[in-house]
Design a protein around this motif. Structure first.
Motif, short mmCIF file in Angstrom:
data_model
loop_
_atom_site.label_atom_id
_atom_site.label_comp_id
_atom_site.label_asym_id
_atom_site.label_seq_id
_atom_site.Cartn_x
_atom_site.Cartn_y
_atom_site.Cartn_z
N UNK A 266 0.85 -1.20 0.00
CA UNK A 266 0.00 0.00 0.00
C UNK A 266 0.88 1.24 0.00
N UNK A 267 0.48 2.24 -0.79
CA UNK A 267 1.33 3.42 -0.94
C UNK A 267 1.18 4.41 0.20
N UNK A 268 0.01 4.43 0.82
CA UNK A 268 -0.27 5.41 1.87
C UNK A 268 -1.06 4.74 3.00
N UNK A 269 -1.07 5.35 4.19
CA UNK A 269 -1.90 4.81 5.28
C UNK A 269 -3.38 4.76 4.86
N UNK A 270 -3.81 5.75 4.09
CA UNK A 270 -5.21 5.79 3.64
C UNK A 270 -5.53 4.59 2.76
N UNK A 271 -4.62 4.27 1.87
CA UNK A 271 -4.86 3.14 0.98
C UNK A 271 -4.86 1.82 1.75
N UNK A 272 -4.04 1.76 2.77
CA UNK A 272 -4.01 0.59 3.64
C UNK A 272 -5.40 0.39 4.28
N UNK A 273 -5.99 1.50 4.74
CA UNK A 273 -7.34 1.43 5.32
C UNK A 273 -8.38 0.97 4.30
N UNK A 274 -8.23 1.43 3.06
CA UNK A 274 -9.15 1.02 1.99
C UNK A 274 -9.12 -0.49 1.86
#
Ligand code: ZN
Length: 679
Positions: A266-274
């Protein structure tokens, strides 16, 4: 719920001048754009420019998300009809192992039928929803199946006899499962639809069930019914959930397994959450988790790689509740995203200047994001027939509170245009040399801007009056929603604001777009409908509705004129300014209908202008089109992603574009298929 976020690409097929024209230069021949042709379909290849510029970590992310995208294919087949997996595997078995004459007409016809079934994800045409008529007889079929070694065929409890007596009527009896999705309101919509979303329940029972669920809704309702099959067992109506351990569990576990692998990149913490919330949703089937996933997804704007994966669009259900499984994987085209961002940034200006009633305007248009993306993988209901634009999520409250994401699938559109360049369909439906030149010069650019405006601005505009249900327009909702987005785009195409923003430097662009809308709505889209049929599909009804209404309302001033030349019919726009006013008036009315939930007015509008086809004109259009020898529909094979391994570790990923259509379908059936015949 608010629907229809996919602009089906068919809008811009060889039949649509806007899309078909594209740049006159271009290396149309350098790349093998066309992979196959059968029935009314052409299968193309698309390129993935920029893939090599991704980092290794981004490539791995794309790779695992792509694996997750391919694992849902069986789900889509089963959702489209309960016998589809059994039929597909039987046909594939015969195709692979039939020992008889493979050049015989019956075998060739079976091959073509199988190609159609692959393309449509089942035995119904992906667009018309009508059941395919096999080009071989039931006796041919039985003979070929019986000659095929039994171990190449799917196992039925009663052996081959059981297989044949189960499947033959479904394939050959025109009265059985005639239509995948019926929108004929004079009959029970569920009983007359062959999809696998309901079993043993009537339309009235399903509506009562979901009305009861919706009665408990607050301001943020979940999308009831989106990820379930509704059945009646022992007199009780209940839902079977599509989730890990539930219906479609084996495929869903493969999807979540690959999402889990993707998580590491995942590129960002936000994408990890997605990704995490999507995995949770697949594991629990909890629609609140699905909403959480959507909120994270809308808010994640930083990562370059993005994806859609789930039960999303509801066109496949006449009640508009059940989500058909789909997936795409993509990454941002950094340069081309700029234009869409410019439009999004100005969304409030467009909302404020829209011709709709002030009370129906959003006071604050939130986060209408938009970007141009490069597709790296298509799956489920997005494959092989793909959209060219996407606007998600579908839940109204999320759109209102968090906004939506719009994307334009640039490399898919480009592949279309390049393939169309190889033919030269154009002039046939265009009246004047002037219009033809306009289409050639501005058509492609106008089409691309139009799609951006439809997706970035149109769907996100307007609001419901307090207390109005987003389901009030029922089976007319999809058509009216598409009309609303199209009209919004059409109205502003001619606005000086676009010139100011540097997006439409020449006023001829708007005219090219108006030409294409009217020509498409009144004539060219008819090539995709069988003679004698009426319009069913929402995007087609929408285009017909707009063009037909404007033709009638502008008749006294001859805004649009029907002309004849050498025995051929044409529609010519005489007054573009007045046509724009008509688009504005109709937009105001369609928005009023949506905002007030005025079902009767919506129904009148669609039934009067959007459904019935003039049979004389239809015959003429079909004949003219047939002489051009083009395929009305297109779809795509995916590139193959080949990991480069060193000591067991992935050190790079290469794209291979050489795979053929049947080859790819057989590979997917071999490597990404783990659902039982019946689910
Ligand atoms: Zn749309």
């Amino acid at each position: 719920m608010n629907r229809i976020k996919m602009t089906m690409m068919l809008a811009g097929l060889a039949v649509c001048a806007g899309c078909a024209l594209e740049k006159e230069q271009g290396s149309a021949e350098a790349f093998p754009w066309v992979a196959d042709r059968f029935g009314d379909v052409e299968v193309l290849r698309y390129q993935v420019p920029g893939f090599d510029s991704l980092t290794l970590s981004q490539k791995k992310l794309v790779y695992y998300l792509s694996q997750a995208a391919l694992w849902g294919r069986d789900i889509q087949f089963d959702q489209h009809g309960r016998h589809n997996l059994a039929i597909r595997r039987t046909l594939e078995g015969v195709y692979a192992a039939y020992p008889g004459d493979r050049e015989a007409p019956a075998f060739k016809a079976l091959e073509e039928y199988l190609k159609k079934v692959w393309f449509a994800g089942g035995i119904h045409h992906h667009y018309s929803m009508d059941k395919f008529v096999p080009g071989f007889t039931q006796a041919d079929f039985e003979a070929m199946v019986r000659a095929t070694p039994a171990d190449s065929l799917p196992g039925f409890p009663g052996g081959v006899d059981d297989l044949l007596s189960t499947l033959a009527p479904v394939m050959f009896d025109p009265a059985v499962d005639a239509k995948r999705v019926s929108l004929d309101h004079s009959r029970d919509l569920i009983l007359s639809s062959a999809n696998n979303f309901y079993e043993g329940v009537t339309e009235a029972e399903a509506e009562a069930f979901y009305r009861a669920l919706a009665a408990g809704d607050g301001a943020r309702p979940v999308s009831h019914g989106l990820n379930t099959k509704l059945v009646k067992q022992n007199g009780v109506v209940r839902e079977i959930v599509w989730k890990s351990g539930g219906m479609y569990g084996p495929a869903i576990d493969k999807i979540t397994g690959n999402l889990q692998l993707a998580l590491a990149f995942a590129e960002t913490p936000g994408q990890r959450q997605v990704i995490e919330s999507l995995i949770d949703y697949y594991k629990t089937g909890d629609l609140k988790e699905f909403d959480a996933y959507n909120v994270h997804w809308v808010e994640e704007q930083q990562a370059r790689v993005d994806f859609v994966n789930g039960f999303i669009e509801v066109y496949g259900d006449p009640l508009g509740l059940k989500g058909t499984w789909e997936a795409i994987v993509n990454f941002k085209d950094l340069d081309k995203t700029r234009r869409a961002e410019q439009l999004s940034a100005a969304a409030q200006w467009f909302e404020d200047h829209s011709p709709i009633d002030p009370s129906h305007k959003k006071k604050q248009v939130k986060g209408v994001s938009a970007k141009v993306i490069t597709i790296a993988m298509l799956g489920g209901d997005c494959y092989p027939s793909s959209p060219v634009g996407i606007n998600l999520p579908n839940a109204d409250w999320i759109r209102k509170e968090h906004g939506s994401k719009s994307v334009t699938l640039d490399n898919i559109m480009y592949a279309h245009n390049q393939a169309a360049l190889l033919k030269s369909s154009l002039g046939e439906f265009i009246y004047s040399e002037e219009e033809l030149q306009r289409a050639k010069k501005f058509g492609a650019e106008a089409r691309s801007l139009f799609v951006d405006m439809h997706e970035c601005l149109g769907h996100g505009s307007g609001q419901l009056n307090p207390g109005v249900s987003s389901e009030a327009l029922k089976n007319y909702a999809s058509t009216l929603e598409e009309a609303r987005a199209d009209l919004f785009a059409l109205y502003f195409m001619m606005d000086p604001k676009l010139q100011e923003m540097g997006l439409a430097p020449d006023p001829e662009m708007a005219r090219a777009s108006y030409d294409s809308e009217i020509r498409g709505g009144l004539m060219t889209q008819l090539v995709r409908v069988d003679y004698g049929q009426q319009l069913e599909e929402a995007h087609m009804r929408n285009r017909k509705l707009i063009a037909e209404w404007c033709l009638e309302q502008g008749a006294d001033r001859r805004v649009i004129e029907k002309k004849q030349k050498e025995g051929k019919t044409y529609f010519v726009i005489n007054d573009y300014e007045r046509l724009r006013e008509l688009f504005g008036r109709l937009l105001r009315e369609v928005q009023r209908i949506k905002s007030e939930g005025d079902f009767e007015a919506g129904k009148q509008l669609v039934e009067r202008y959007g459904v019935r086809i003039d049979s004389t004109l239809h015959r003429e259009v079909l004949d003219r089109y047939a002489r051009l020898d083009l395929a009305p529909y297109a779809g795509f094979v995916n590139p193959r992603m080949v990991p480069v391994l060193q000591d067991g570790a992935i050190v790079d990923i290469h794209l291979d574009y050489s795979q053929g259509y049947a080859e790819q379908m057989l590979e997917y059936s071999r490597n990404y298929s783990n659902l039982p015949l019946y689910n």
